[in-house]
Write a protein that holds these residues in place. Structure first.
Motif, PDB file in Angstrom:
ATOM      1  N   ASP A 215       0.847  -1.198   0.000  1.00 41.02           N
ATOM      2  CA  ASP A 215       0.000   0.000   0.000  1.00 41.02           C
ATOM      3  C   ASP A 215       0.882   1.248   0.000  1.00 41.02           C
ATOM      4  O   ASP A 215       1.241   1.766   1.057  1.00 41.02           O
ATOM      5  CB  ASP A 215      -0.925   0.010   1.222  1.00 41.02           C
ATOM      6  N   SER A 216       1.231   1.729  -1.175  1.00 40.24           N
ATOM      7  CA  SER A 216       2.062   2.935  -1.273  1.00 40.24           C
ATOM      8  C   SER A 216       1.923   3.519  -2.666  1.00 40.24           C
ATOM      9  O   SER A 216       1.349   2.892  -3.564  1.00 40.24           O
ATOM     10  CB  SER A 216       3.533   2.627  -0.967  1.00 40.24           C
ATOM     11  N   VAL A 217       2.471   4.706  -2.841  1.00 39.16           N
ATOM     12  CA  VAL A 217       2.369   5.376  -4.132  1.00 39.16           C
ATOM     13  C   VAL A 217       3.666   6.104  -4.454  1.00 39.16           C
ATOM     14  O   VAL A 217       4.333   6.631  -3.570  1.00 39.16           O
ATOM     15  CB  VAL A 217       1.184   6.371  -4.144  1.00 39.16           C
ATOM     16  N   LEU A 218       4.016   6.081  -5.734  1.00 32.29           N
ATOM     17  CA  LEU A 218       5.114   6.884  -6.276  1.00 32.29           C
ATOM     18  C   LEU A 218       4.497   7.926  -7.190  1.00 32.29           C
ATOM     19  O   LEU A 218       3.745   7.587  -8.104  1.00 32.29           O
ATOM     20  CB  LEU A 218       6.095   6.006  -7.051  1.00 32.29           C
ATOM     21  N   VAL A 219       4.791   9.197  -6.940  1.00 28.01           N
ATOM     22  CA  VAL A 219       4.265  10.293  -7.742  1.00 28.01           C
ATOM     23  C   VAL A 219       5.447  10.986  -8.419  1.00 28.01           C
ATOM     24  O   VAL A 219       6.397  11.395  -7.745  1.00 28.01           O
ATOM     25  CB  VAL A 219       3.491  11.307  -6.876  1.00 28.01           C
ATOM     26  N   VAL A 220       5.382  11.118  -9.748  1.00 26.75           N
ATOM     27  CA  VAL A 220       6.464  11.753 -10.507  1.00 26.75           C
ATOM     28  C   VAL A 220       5.850  12.819 -11.409  1.00 26.75           C
ATOM     29  O   VAL A 220       4.944  12.523 -12.200  1.00 26.75           O
ATOM     30  CB  VAL A 220       7.240  10.743 -11.371  1.00 26.75           C
ATOM     31  N   THR A 221       6.351  14.047 -11.307  1.00 27.58           N
ATOM     32  CA  THR A 221       5.885  15.123 -12.180  1.00 27.58           C
ATOM     33  C   THR A 221       6.907  15.363 -13.287  1.00 27.58           C
ATOM     34  O   THR A 221       8.117  15.203 -13.073  1.00 27.58           O
ATOM     35  CB  THR A 221       5.661  16.422 -11.391  1.00 27.58           C
ATOM     36  N   ILE A 222       6.429  15.765 -14.456  1.00 21.70           N
ATOM     37  CA  ILE A 222       7.320  15.924 -15.620  1.00 21.70           C
ATOM     38  C   ILE A 222       6.631  16.842 -16.633  1.00 21.70           C
ATOM     39  O   ILE A 222       5.401  17.006 -16.594  1.00 21.70           O
ATOM     40  CB  ILE A 222       7.647  14.542 -16.243  1.00 21.70           C
ATOM     41  N   ASP A 223       7.417  17.421 -17.554  1.00 19.80           N
ATOM     42  CA  ASP A 223       6.792  18.192 -18.631  1.00 19.80           C
ATOM     43  C   ASP A 223       6.870  17.405 -19.934  1.00 19.80           C
ATOM     44  O   ASP A 223       7.165  16.206 -19.939  1.00 19.80           O
ATOM     45  CB  ASP A 223       7.406  19.587 -18.738  1.00 19.80           C
ATOM     46  N   GLU A 224       6.629  18.077 -21.081  1.00 23.60           N
ATOM     47  CA  GLU A 224       6.494  17.348 -22.344  1.00 23.60           C
ATOM     48  C   GLU A 224       7.820  16.824 -22.895  1.00 23.60           C
ATOM     49  O   GLU A 224       7.822  15.981 -23.793  1.00 23.60           O
ATOM     50  CB  GLU A 224       5.803  18.238 -23.384  1.00 23.60           C
ATOM     51  N   ARG A 229       8.949   8.982 -22.523  1.00 23.14           N
ATOM     52  CA  ARG A 229       9.976   8.029 -22.080  1.00 23.14           C
ATOM     53  C   ARG A 229       9.782   7.673 -20.609  1.00 23.14           C
ATOM     54  O   ARG A 229       9.976   6.523 -20.207  1.00 23.14           O
ATOM     55  CB  ARG A 229      11.361   8.615 -22.325  1.00 23.14           C
ATOM     56  N   LEU A 230       9.432   8.664 -19.797  1.00 23.78           N
ATOM     57  CA  LEU A 230       9.212   8.383 -18.377  1.00 23.78           C
ATOM     58  C   LEU A 230       8.080   7.378 -18.189  1.00 23.78           C
ATOM     59  O   LEU A 230       8.188   6.453 -17.372  1.00 23.78           O
ATOM     60  CB  LEU A 230       8.892   9.675 -17.623  1.00 23.78           C
ATOM     61  N   GLY A 231       6.995   7.535 -18.923  1.00 26.69           N
ATOM     62  CA  GLY A 231       5.876   6.599 -18.799  1.00 26.69           C
ATOM     63  C   GLY A 231       6.297   5.177 -19.091  1.00 26.69           C
ATOM     64  O   GLY A 231       5.947   4.239 -18.358  1.00 26.69           O
ATOM     65  N   MET A 243      -0.884   2.185 -12.863  1.00 27.88           N
ATOM     66  CA  MET A 243      -0.350   3.511 -13.171  1.00 27.88           C
ATOM     67  C   MET A 243      -1.369   4.350 -13.924  1.00 27.88           C
ATOM     68  O   MET A 243      -2.052   3.863 -14.819  1.00 27.88           O
ATOM     69  CB  MET A 243       0.928   3.384 -13.998  1.00 27.88           C
ATOM     70  N   GLN A 244      -1.465   5.615 -13.536  1.00 28.80           N
ATOM     71  CA  GLN A 244      -2.286   6.583 -14.241  1.00 28.80           C
ATOM     72  C   GLN A 244      -1.509   7.878 -14.421  1.00 28.80           C
ATOM     73  O   GLN A 244      -0.605   8.188 -13.616  1.00 28.80           O
ATOM     74  CB  GLN A 244      -3.571   6.898 -13.467  1.00 28.80           C
ATOM     75  N   MET A 245      -1.857   8.638 -15.454  1.00 25.88           N
ATOM     76  CA  MET A 245      -1.244   9.940 -15.675  1.00 25.88           C
ATOM     77  C   MET A 245      -2.320  11.018 -15.628  1.00 25.88           C
ATOM     78  O   MET A 245      -3.382  10.871 -16.229  1.00 25.88           O
ATOM     79  CB  MET A 245      -0.522  10.003 -17.019  1.00 25.88           C
ATOM     80  N   VAL A 246      -2.028  12.079 -14.898  1.00 24.62           N
ATOM     81  CA  VAL A 246      -2.927  13.225 -14.787  1.00 24.62           C
ATOM     82  C   VAL A 246      -2.282  14.413 -15.496  1.00 24.62           C
ATOM     83  O   VAL A 246      -1.069  14.616 -15.412  1.00 24.62           O
ATOM     84  CB  VAL A 246      -3.189  13.558 -13.303  1.00 24.62           C
ATOM     85  N   THR A 247      -3.097  15.197 -16.180  1.00 23.69           N
ATOM     86  CA  THR A 247      -2.639  16.445 -16.779  1.00 23.69           C
ATOM     87  C   THR A 247      -3.107  17.587 -15.890  1.00 23.69           C
ATOM     88  O   THR A 247      -4.301  17.693 -15.583  1.00 23.69           O
ATOM     89  CB  THR A 247      -3.214  16.619 -18.196  1.00 23.69           C
ATOM     90  N   GLU A 265       0.652  23.242 -18.897  1.00 24.75           N
ATOM     91  CA  GLU A 265       0.417  22.046 -18.084  1.00 24.75           C
ATOM     92  C   GLU A 265       1.718  21.307 -17.753  1.00 24.75           C
ATOM     93  O   GLU A 265       2.765  21.559 -18.330  1.00 24.75           O
ATOM     94  CB  GLU A 265      -0.533  21.083 -18.816  1.00 24.75           C
ATOM     95  N   GLU A 266       1.584  20.423 -16.786  1.00 27.36           N
ATOM     96  CA  GLU A 266       2.591  19.398 -16.553  1.00 27.36           C
ATOM     97  C   GLU A 266       1.851  18.072 -16.407  1.00 27.36           C
ATOM     98  O   GLU A 266       0.625  18.025 -16.319  1.00 27.36           O
ATOM     99  CB  GLU A 266       3.442  19.688 -15.314  1.00 27.36           C
ATOM    100  N   PHE A 267       2.624  16.998 -16.384  1.00 33.46           N
ATOM    101  CA  PHE A 267       2.041  15.668 -16.285  1.00 33.46           C
ATOM    102  C   PHE A 267       2.462  15.035 -14.963  1.00 33.46           C
ATOM    103  O   PHE A 267       3.601  15.184 -14.525  1.00 33.46           O
ATOM    104  CB  PHE A 267       2.476  14.809 -17.474  1.00 33.46           C
ATOM    105  N   ILE A 268       1.521  14.349 -14.338  1.00 26.18           N
ATOM    106  CA  ILE A 268       1.783  13.709 -13.047  1.00 26.18           C
ATOM    107  C   ILE A 268       1.494  12.220 -13.188  1.00 26.18           C
ATOM    108  O   ILE A 268       0.363  11.823 -13.470  1.00 26.18           O
ATOM    109  CB  ILE A 268       0.900  14.299 -11.926  1.00 26.18           C
ATOM    110  N   PHE A 269       2.533  11.411 -13.016  1.00 32.41           N
ATOM    111  CA  PHE A 269       2.363   9.957 -13.037  1.00 32.41           C
ATOM    112  C   PHE A 269       2.127   9.467 -11.609  1.00 32.41           C
ATOM    113  O   PHE A 269       2.891   9.790 -10.689  1.00 32.41           O
ATOM    114  CB  PHE A 269       3.599   9.275 -13.618  1.00 32.41           C
TER     115      PHE A 269
END
Length: 712
Positions: A215-224, A229-231, A243-247, A265-269
């Motif tokens: 029960d844990s989460v890894l959150v990674v923010t990134i731009d375009e 590649r990160l995904g 895994m989900q990605m939020v804009t 925007e940025e992207f949040i995995f």
């Protein structure tokens, strides 16, 4: 492959055996082919360690002369010996990786130790300051270190115990935003993307060892620039996760991209492990919440400890104390103090007109209460604990109380209170409960990085600049989805920059009375613009004037100190108010604790012989929960017990040590310094149930001899 299949079909018609042979070879070749994300995983990575004393056997680089702004000699050398000449240390060097190695002798002050990612390290920590306003709360920690090595250190202190990791890694824009092998990666570097992926993969593999698998989460923010590649990298590294990605809109005014669209925007995995999933919210993050709302209330818990383990008087002697019940009205007259394990409860004299109720199970066996006498008195007085009934014949009582998130919510004012009921409990009025699932597009004004990142940071550090800090409220909202119902969650940020994640965790704690803690890791690099000027002044990394302008010392530590104390580094009250979920003056600060450390590199022989205890000591404290004081010195007795752990070096004092551990509530770990397995087992047998014994320095050395993260 469709064209190849057609050719094979034609070959099989003309020559069945040749067709079968070709098909077999193609099948074998296909199995060997790499699918998915392909990059140069073996891109070498090394980091310079200024300030680390040079020792024989070290790997080093020779620094350019002071005042020189150009890069120095990038060759690696091995220190073959060190001698003193005219009161100065001179290092004799042999070139590494050359067929005919060159040799030279230079002043030890003119070389810097280099660690490659494959090199085994033995870390320690040196405390560089602390802020204490949070009473017995766990400490937030800031570690000044190269983050790969800090992650390795955390495999000893926090393996599989992190609830959430939030990181905002370098975006790899090519504009001097990150270094690889001590040099900025330019936009025209042919291996730019491979370097970034290799850099990230090494750190993510160690992060896996820290997260709770259930029960844990890894959150990674990134731009375009790298989100595609990160995904793929996250999918390949964590195939078992959801895994989900939020804009998320973070700059409505837009960031210019030359002749391209303006980016907002940025992207949040979100990489979710085990049972982790986002909690419901009062908003869907795209538009305001509406519709009918459910109601939230609290759950009253029994005060007597129940369960199959850790419930008996012997497990926690400090939890065995009497409640004195009045004969006249059957109410609690007063709360007594714990009695020693050796004392019979019948020997306790009750105040006149009262009788003693004890934590006894239905069979009459002695158990324990779940809170201390002082805590119970406090909760009885405020109505968050109350007597439900008492049984004089059985000598016990049923008491209920609020704990954890429920207690924190009531104390924070999250519920309306309508007096007390007949038992003395607070009448708690249910309130609207968040019922909406957030969407994958976030349009939150509070996430504007200009207004609530850059501008907000300037209030805490008025004369200091930091590029592109995150919106405080964006990080707060992101974490809330996963630690909302975890008031004691441990959060890690190993690209912590200005310290926004720790600041956000403090905000979350204030909102619900939580005791969450954040571990922030950042290096002490100075900006690219400042480096040249400092070099022209004859300064180098490791010099005090250079280090004073580094990210950790100049931004991260002062920002968190200011947030807690409510004052700028110049001791002026911080101007302005926090907004949105919890609005209050920034000058109020937070009831939190924070401690600051610098990572050190120890010699394994010094550790094994107990000559590095002061540097290993903070790691023992971290592993035990980062509460209270650090045991830095064992004194003449050779043992000590702090708030959550104890350390025993002198085995002749084992009886006294075990007694002290048993007498203190909240001890979780006992570290025993010994090379003798039978002696260690003897101490283990005597320790109270629920106290984890750890053998020093065997556990430490074995941990860092594992090839963690070096399989690439």
């Amino acid at each position: 492959m469709s064209r190849l299949t057609e050719l094979l079909r034609q070959v099989r018609k003309a020559d069945p055996q040749l067709g079968a042979d070709l098909e077999a070879e193609i099948t074998a070749l296909t199995k060997r082919r790499t699918f998915g994300l392909v990059f140069e995983q073996h891109q070498p990575e090394a980091v310079e360690l200024p300030g680390r004393p040079v020792r024989r056997g070290d790997k080093v680089r020779v620094l350019p002369p002071r005042g020189e702004t150009k890069g120095g000699d990038q060759r690696l050398w091995r220190v073959t010996r060190i001698e003193r000449v005219d009161r100065q240390r001179v290092a004799h060097l042999a070139e590494l990786g050359a067929e005919e190695p060159a040799t030279q002798a230079v002043l030890a002050d003119d070389v810097v130790v280099v660690a490659e990612f494959r090199d085994r390290i033995y870390p320690g920590l040196v405390e560089t300051g602390r802020v204490e306003r949070g009473g017995d709360k766990p400490f937030h920690t800031v570690i000044n270190a190269e983050n790969y090595h800090a992650l390795e250190m955390l495999t000893y202190t926090h393996r599989h115990s992190i609830d959430a990791i939030y990181i905002d890694p370098p975006y790899n824009t090519g504009a001097k935003d990150w270094k690889y092998n001590n040099d900025y990666v330019a936009s025209d570097d042919d291996y730019r993307h491979s370097k970034w992926l290799a850099f990230m993969e090494r750190r993510l593999k160690i992060a896996r060892e820290l997260l709770k698998p259930d029960d844990s989460v890894l959150v990674v923010t990134i731009d375009e620039k790298e989100y595609l590649r990160l995904g793929l990298l996250l999918e390949q590294t964590f195939p078992e996760a959801n895994m989900q990605m939020v804009t998320s809109s973070i700059k409505p005014s837009g960031s210019q991209r030359g002749d391209e669209f303006s980016r907002v925007e940025e992207f949040i995995f979100f990489v979710m492990f085990g049972e982790a999933n986002p909690a419901t919210s009062t908003t869907d993050m795209l538009r305001d919440a509406d519709g009918d709302a459910k109601l939230a209330t609290v759950t009253w818990q029994g005060l007597r400890r129940r369960g199959s383990t850790d419930w008996k008087r012997a497990h926690r002697p400090n939890g065995f104390y009497p409640l004195f019940i009045s004969y006249e009205d059957g109410a609690i007259h007063s709360v007594g103090e714990p009695i020693p394990l050796s004392q019979d409860r019948y020997s306790v004299t009750s105040p006149e007109g009262t009788w003693a109720a004890w934590p006894l199970d239905p069979k009459g066996e002695e158990g324990r209460w779940q809170v201390s006498p002082a805590r119970l008195r406090e909760q009885l007085a405020e109505g968050t604990a109350a007597l439900r009934k008492a049984d004089h014949d059985a000598g016990t009582a049923s008491v209920v109380y609020l704990k954890g998130g429920d207690l924190a919510a009531v104390r924070s004012g999250a519920f309306e209170i309508n007096g007390r009921d007949a038992e003395g409990k607070l009448n708690i009025v249910p309130t609207a409960l968040a019922t909406r699932k957030a969407k994958t597009m976030w349009l939150m004004p509070s996430h504007d990085a200009s207004a609530h990142g850059t501008a907000l940071l300037s209030r805490f550090l008025p004369s200091r600049k930091f590029p592109f800090p995150k919106s405080l409220y964006a990080v707060e909202d992101t974490l809330r989805f996963f630690v909302k119902d975890k008031p004691e969650a441990v959060v890690l940020d190993f690209f912590s920059g200005s310290g926004t994640t720790a600041h956000a965790v403090m905000r979350l704690n204030r909102q619900d009375g939580g005791r969450r803690q954040c571990i922030s890791v950042t290096n002490n690099e100075v900006s690219a613009d400042e480096q040249a000027g400092l070099s022209r002044r004859g300064l180098r990394p490791g010099d005090a004037d250079w280090e004073a302008l580094g990210i950790c010392d100049y931004i991260t530590k002062p920002r968190l100190t200011a947030a807690i104390c409510g004052q700028t580094p110049e001791c002026a009250p911080i101007k302005g108010d926090y907004k949105f979920t919890d609005e209050f003056p920034m000058s109020e600060g937070f009831e939190e604790n924070a401690a600051f450390f610098t990572l050190t590199y120890e010699a394994p022989l010094s550790v094994r012989h107990n000559r590095a205890f002061e540097r290993v000591a903070p790691m023992l404290w971290l592993r035990a929960g980062s509460r209270g004081r650090i045991i830095n010195d064992l004194g003449e007795d050779g043992w000590d017990v702090a708030d959550s752990y104890g350390v025993l070096e002198n085995l002749d004092q084992a009886d006294e040590f075990v007694a002290a551990v048993g007498a203190r509530e909240g001890i979780e770990i006992a570290y025993v310094v010994t090379d003798d397995d039978s002696a260690f087992q003897m101490v283990c047998r005597e320790l109270p149930n629920g106290v984890l014994p750890v053998r020093l320095y065997e556990s430490y050395l074995q941990n860092f001899e594992i090839n963690t993260g070096r399989s690439l």
